[in-house]
Motif scaffolding. Structure first.
Motif, mmCIF file in Angstrom:
data_model
loop_
_atom_site.group_PDB
_atom_site.id
_atom_site.type_symbol
_atom_site.label_atom_id
_atom_site.label_comp_id
_atom_site.label_asym_id
_atom_site.label_seq_id
_atom_site.Cartn_x
_atom_site.Cartn_y
_atom_site.Cartn_z
ATOM 1 N N LEU A 117 -19.823 2.158 24.758
ATOM 2 C CA LEU A 117 -20.154 3.264 23.859
ATOM 3 C C LEU A 117 -20.994 4.318 24.570
ATOM 4 N N ASP A 118 -21.913 3.877 25.413
ATOM 5 C CA ASP A 118 -22.727 4.825 26.170
ATOM 6 C C ASP A 118 -21.882 5.599 27.179
ATOM 7 N N ARG A 119 -20.902 4.933 27.767
ATOM 8 C CA ARG A 119 -19.997 5.622 28.692
ATOM 9 C C ARG A 119 -19.189 6.685 27.949
ATOM 10 N N ALA A 120 -18.776 6.367 26.732
ATOM 11 C CA ALA A 120 -18.042 7.344 25.920
ATOM 12 C C ALA A 120 -18.937 8.534 25.579
ATOM 13 N N TYR A 121 -20.182 8.250 25.239
ATOM 14 C CA TYR A 121 -21.151 9.307 24.917
ATOM 15 C C TYR A 121 -21.338 10.237 26.113
ATOM 16 N N GLU A 122 -21.549 9.663 27.296
ATOM 17 C CA GLU A 122 -21.754 10.462 28.505
ATOM 18 C C GLU A 122 -20.493 11.247 28.865
ATOM 19 N N PHE A 123 -19.333 10.641 28.663
ATOM 20 C CA PHE A 123 -18.066 11.284 29.006
ATOM 21 C C PHE A 123 -17.819 12.523 28.152
ATOM 22 N N ARG A 124 -18.095 12.430 26.852
ATOM 23 C CA ARG A 124 -17.850 13.575 25.971
ATOM 24 C C ARG A 124 -18.799 14.727 26.286
ATOM 25 N N LEU A 125 -19.971 14.421 26.867
ATOM 26 C CA LEU A 125 -20.914 15.474 27.244
ATOM 27 C C LEU A 125 -20.568 16.084 28.598
ATOM 28 N N SER A 126 -20.184 15.231 29.548
ATOM 29 C CA SER A 126 -19.920 15.701 30.914
ATOM 30 C C SER A 126 -18.531 16.299 31.084
ATOM 31 N N ASP A 127 -17.574 15.851 30.285
ATOM 32 C CA ASP A 127 -16.197 16.329 30.415
ATOM 33 C C ASP A 127 -15.577 16.520 29.027
ATOM 34 N N PRO A 128 -16.013 17.556 28.301
ATOM 35 C CA PRO A 128 -15.512 17.787 26.934
ATOM 36 C C PRO A 128 -13.991 17.912 26.867
ATOM 37 N N LYS A 129 -13.409 18.569 27.868
ATOM 38 C CA LYS A 129 -11.956 18.745 27.867
ATOM 39 C C LYS A 129 -11.247 17.407 28.040
ATOM 40 N N GLY A 130 -11.746 16.595 28.979
ATOM 41 C CA GLY A 130 -11.147 15.285 29.205
ATOM 42 C C GLY A 130 -11.273 14.392 27.981
ATOM 43 N N ALA A 131 -12.433 14.464 27.317
ATOM 44 C CA ALA A 131 -12.649 13.672 26.103
ATOM 45 C C ALA A 131 -11.690 14.119 25.006
ATOM 46 N N GLU A 174 -20.586 19.140 18.113
ATOM 47 C CA GLU A 174 -21.757 18.751 17.321
ATOM 48 C C GLU A 174 -21.786 19.450 15.971
ATOM 49 N N ARG A 175 -20.923 20.436 15.798
ATOM 50 C CA ARG A 175 -20.797 21.064 14.478
ATOM 51 C C ARG A 175 -20.276 20.046 13.466
ATOM 52 N N ILE A 176 -19.421 19.150 13.939
ATOM 53 C CA ILE A 176 -18.830 18.138 13.065
ATOM 54 C C ILE A 176 -19.738 16.920 12.941
ATOM 55 N N ALA A 177 -20.231 16.431 14.074
ATOM 56 C CA ALA A 177 -21.098 15.250 14.053
ATOM 57 C C ALA A 177 -21.975 15.237 15.298
ATOM 58 N N LYS A 178 -23.202 14.786 15.142
ATOM 59 C CA LYS A 178 -24.116 14.677 16.276
ATOM 60 C C LYS A 178 -23.997 13.274 16.865
ATOM 61 N N PRO A 179 -23.402 13.146 18.066
ATOM 62 C CA PRO A 179 -23.231 11.814 18.659
ATOM 63 C C PRO A 179 -24.567 11.237 19.111
ATOM 64 N N LEU A 180 -24.645 9.918 19.135
ATOM 65 C CA LEU A 180 -25.878 9.239 19.523
ATOM 66 C C LEU A 180 -25.623 8.286 20.687
ATOM 67 N N SER A 181 -26.589 8.215 21.591
ATOM 68 C CA SER A 181 -26.518 7.281 22.711
ATOM 69 C C SER A 181 -27.285 6.014 22.355
ATOM 70 N N VAL A 182 -27.204 5.018 23.217
ATOM 71 C CA VAL A 182 -27.983 3.798 23.016
ATOM 72 C C VAL A 182 -29.479 4.135 23.048
ATOM 73 N N LYS A 183 -29.858 5.055 23.934
ATOM 74 C CA LYS A 183 -31.259 5.488 24.017
ATOM 75 C C LYS A 183 -31.687 6.172 22.720
ATOM 76 N N ASP A 184 -30.816 7.023 22.175
ATOM 77 C CA ASP A 184 -31.118 7.682 20.895
ATOM 78 C C ASP A 184 -31.347 6.645 19.799
ATOM 79 N N ASN A 185 -30.519 5.608 19.803
ATOM 80 C CA ASN A 185 -30.620 4.558 18.788
ATOM 81 C C ASN A 185 -31.988 3.889 18.785
ATOM 82 N N ALA A 186 -32.621 3.862 19.956
ATOM 83 C CA ALA A 186 -33.913 3.182 20.089
ATOM 84 C C ALA A 186 -35.084 4.017 19.574
ATOM 85 N N GLU A 187 -34.810 5.262 19.156
ATOM 86 C CA GLU A 187 -35.883 6.111 18.630
ATOM 87 C C GLU A 187 -36.457 5.514 17.348
#
Length: 322
Positions: A229-243, A264-277
């Motif tokens: 899930l964290d890899r998916a989160y990073e991928f959508r940020l680093s390569d929006p077109k590829g995602a 992010e207009r549709i939904a704000k994605p969360l990382s594992v680090k975000d979850n720990a907030e």
């Protein structure tokens, strides 16, 4: 010598059991880190590393997901907080391991374009929504915030997979539904969205839940899932077109729609680090505040007679697995 043989036998037995495990994952047609992790192959790669296989089962709603949890047809399930609370409070013995995203315009109340000048004009109209889902909860909260009694509208229980057909036939005037069904509704306009609810303090999130019985014996599987899930989160940020390309192919939707759904207009994605907030899940040593959000959902469901009991607020901490 016997102790050495026994030791290696235990190791081999453990490895064999792990290799024999097939993880059953429940998913919905919702653009998310979860769907991207499956589509891009991140989940397969992380599960391959620990020697387990998996299969994905698709469901129309969290209500259906709960039924699958009850029959042990799935080990993990992606669903909204409302159906999760309904299942957990009613003894389904499931727990949240990850918050995928905080809803923005991923779902909302839409009416036929040009028919409503404002939300007050929905009184007396027919609204489609799948009962027992986060959309149902969000609709009821929307009515409450806008001082509209549920008795002043006609709320119709229609499964998510049937709402498009009901809309096209003209059976309903409005719908409260999530993506990707939301994008399929023609000639619509937003009257109220999850972002509007969030602005009023009602936070809606989609979660990854797991059967507690499964979780207790398979912590490494949960860790591997979170890595994917964290890899998916990073991928959508680093390569929006590829995602977007991966999501477009996975759901068979236009690339432009996939790009929009990942924004992010549709939904704000969360990382594992975000979850720990602290405002979300927190950590095992310092639990977060999200359990209070679950309790708030339960309070509302109890008011609507969708729950027969309301456990103490502190007991909702047990619905989160670290």
């Amino acid at each position: 010598m016997k102790k050495v043989i026994l030791f290696f036998a235990l190791i081999i037995g453990t490895i064999w059991n792990l290799n024999a495990l097939e993880v059953k994952v429940g998913n919905q047609n919702i653009v998310s880190n979860n769907s991207l992790a499956i589509a891009k192959g991140f989940l397969k790669e992380e599960f391959d590393k620990i020697g387990v296989t998996f299969k994905v089962l698709n469901f129309d709603s969290g209500k259906d997901m709960n039924a699958a949890f009850a029959s042990k047809s799935i080990d993990f399930g992606f669903l909204g907080t409302t159906p999760f609370v309904i299942g957990a409070v009613n003894g389904l013995n499931t727990g949240i391991v990850y918050l995928d995203f905080i809803a923005q315009e991923t779902e909302g109340l839409v009416g036929r374009k040009g028919k409503f000048k404002n939300i007050a004009e929905i009184k007396g109209k027919k609204i489609a929504v799948p009962f027992g889902t986060s959309a149902h909860y969000a609709l009821l909260q929307t009515l409450k915030i806008n001082n509209i009694s549920p008795k002043e509208v006609s709320i119709i229980d229609i499964p998510a997979g049937n709402i498009l057909a009901a809309w096209d036939r003209g059976d309903v005037d409005l719908a409260f539904i999530w993506e990707l069904t939301l994008s399929s509704l023609k000639n619509k306009e937003f009257l109220f969205s999850d972002k509007d609810l969030a602005d009023k303090g009602v936070i809606l999130a989609d979660v990854l839940a797991v059967r507690k019985e499964f979780a207790g014996a398979n912590s490494k599987v949960i860790e591997a899932y979170k890595r994917a899930l964290d890899r998916a989160y990073e991928f959508r940020l680093s390569d929006p077109k590829g995602a977007a390309e991966s999501i477009s192919k996975f759901f068979s939707i236009p690339l432009s729609d996939a790009s929009l759904q990942l924004s992010e207009r549709i939904a704000k994605p969360l990382s594992v680090k975000d979850n720990a907030e602290s405002r979300l899940l927190g950590t095992k040593d310092k639990k977060g505040e999200f359990y209070k959000n679950l309790y708030s959902v339960a309070e509302f469901l109890k008011e609507q007679k969708l729950l027969r009991k309301l456990p103490p607020v502190d007991s909702f901490k047990d619905f989160i697995i670290y």
